[in-house]
Design a protein around this motif. Structure first.
Motif: not given
Length: 114
Positions: A51-60
């Motif tokens: 599971h990965g989340t972008s640094p700004d939290g807007r993309i998973y």
């Protein structure tokens, strides 16, 4: 026994040695390399999913090779996007989608808008 040093030098890499990017590779390397270079938080589960989340939290993004629920839906990649303005959206990719194609899709999504 004598050995020629030329026999120990690997043959040069040729274009025909490369795997066809349109073929299924059944792995996540291209995508995981991309998101880790971009500073994403990445977590691997004990059962082998990632599971990965972008640094700004807007993309998973999830890679779900060991998730029976994902397999029953015919997916292995699950992408969720929450734009700053407007509704969120989702894109799923099946198990036969090459990771290079998913990486290219994600790279285009992350590219700065000109």
């Amino acid at each position: 026994m004598t050995t020629s040093t030329t026999a120990l030098v690997p043959a040069p890499y040729t274009a025909s040695d490369r795997q066809d990017p349109l073929l299924t590779d059944h792995e996540a390397t291209a995508v995981l390399d991309l998101i880790t270079r971009r500073g994403w938080a990445v977590v691997a589960t004990p059962d082998g999913n990632v599971h990965g989340t972008s640094p700004d939290g807007r993309i998973y993004l999830a890679w779900l090779p060991e998730d029976p629920s994902a397999w029953s839906r015919g997916i292995i990649w699950d992408l969720h996007v929450r734009p700053e303005h407007g509704p969120g959206w989702r894109q799923e990719f099946g198990p036969d989608t090459p990771s290079t194609a998913v990486a290219a899709f994600l790279a285009a999504l992350l590219a700065p808008v000109a």
